[in-house]
Design an enzyme around this catalytic site. Structure first.
Site, PDB file in Angstrom:
ATOM      1  N   SER A   8      31.258  39.177  34.825  1.00 48.68           N
ATOM      2  CA  SER A   8      32.474  39.885  35.204  1.00 48.68           C
ATOM      3  C   SER A   8      33.235  39.031  36.201  1.00 48.68           C
ATOM      4  O   SER A   8      32.643  38.327  37.009  1.00 48.68           O
ATOM      5  CB  SER A   8      32.131  41.224  35.847  1.00 48.68           C
ATOM      6  OG  SER A   8      33.290  41.808  36.398  1.00 48.68           O
ATOM      7  N   ASP A   9      34.557  39.104  36.135  1.00 51.18           N
ATOM      8  CA  ASP A   9      35.357  38.379  37.120  1.00 51.18           C
ATOM      9  C   ASP A   9      35.838  39.310  38.227  1.00 51.18           C
ATOM     10  O   ASP A   9      36.650  38.940  39.057  1.00 51.18           O
ATOM     11  CB  ASP A   9      36.525  37.659  36.469  1.00 51.18           C
ATOM     12  CG  ASP A   9      37.548  38.594  35.854  1.00 51.18           C
ATOM     13  OD1 ASP A   9      37.277  39.806  35.773  1.00 51.18           O
ATOM     14  OD2 ASP A   9      38.620  38.118  35.452  1.00 51.18           O
ATOM     15  N   TYR A  10      35.314  40.526  38.254  1.00 51.47           N
ATOM     16  CA  TYR A  10      35.660  41.452  39.320  1.00 51.47           C
ATOM     17  C   TYR A  10      35.225  40.841  40.648  1.00 51.47           C
ATOM     18  O   TYR A  10      34.085  40.457  40.823  1.00 51.47           O
ATOM     19  CB  TYR A  10      34.974  42.804  39.114  1.00 51.47           C
ATOM     20  CG  TYR A  10      35.387  43.837  40.130  1.00 51.47           C
ATOM     21  CD1 TYR A  10      36.554  44.558  39.941  1.00 51.47           C
ATOM     22  CD2 TYR A  10      34.660  44.046  41.281  1.00 51.47           C
ATOM     23  CE1 TYR A  10      36.969  45.500  40.873  1.00 51.47           C
ATOM     24  CE2 TYR A  10      35.059  44.979  42.228  1.00 51.47           C
ATOM     25  CZ  TYR A  10      36.219  45.703  42.014  1.00 51.47           C
ATOM     26  OH  TYR A  10      36.628  46.609  42.943  1.00 51.47           O
TER      27      TYR A  10
END
Length: 108
Positions: A8-10
């Site tokens: 995830s790039d969160y």
């Protein structure tokens, strides 16, 4: 399970500062992310800190214009170089700057 589901790039923008130590301040992190091509933040970093970065001179109207143009062009499916893509059928709350509001007449 595919590795894609594990990634995830969160929080990627905050990682620039807190994990990778690429920058040394919040303002310079906003600058590095925006000028590096991170046009959309799925976390809260831009929402919380981009106004201060703008007011402190770390990002400019031109930085925001370029980021919004790339974002809106991609999201609308338009690959033309026009800074104002065809009508957009979604709402994006990214920046609370005057430039965001100047795009509204072009957003349909």
């Amino acid at each position: 399970m595919c590795s894609y589901n594990e990634v995830s790039d969160y929080g990627a923008i905050s990682d620039i500062l807190e994990t990778h130590h690429y920058t040394t301040s919040i303002d310079s992190t906003v600058q590095a992310a925006m000028r590096g091509g991170t046009d959309l933040d799925c976390g809260l970093f831009y929402q919380l800190y981009s106004t201060d970065a703008y007011n402190h001179g770390f990002i400019t109207d031109q930085d925001m214009e370029l980021a919004l143009t790339r974002l809106f062009t991609q999201r609308s499916g338009n690959s033309s170089p026009s800074p104002f893509p065809p009508p957009l059928f979604f709402v994006v709350e990214i920046f609370h700057f005057h430039f965001h509001y100047t795009l509204m007449p072009f957003a349909g």
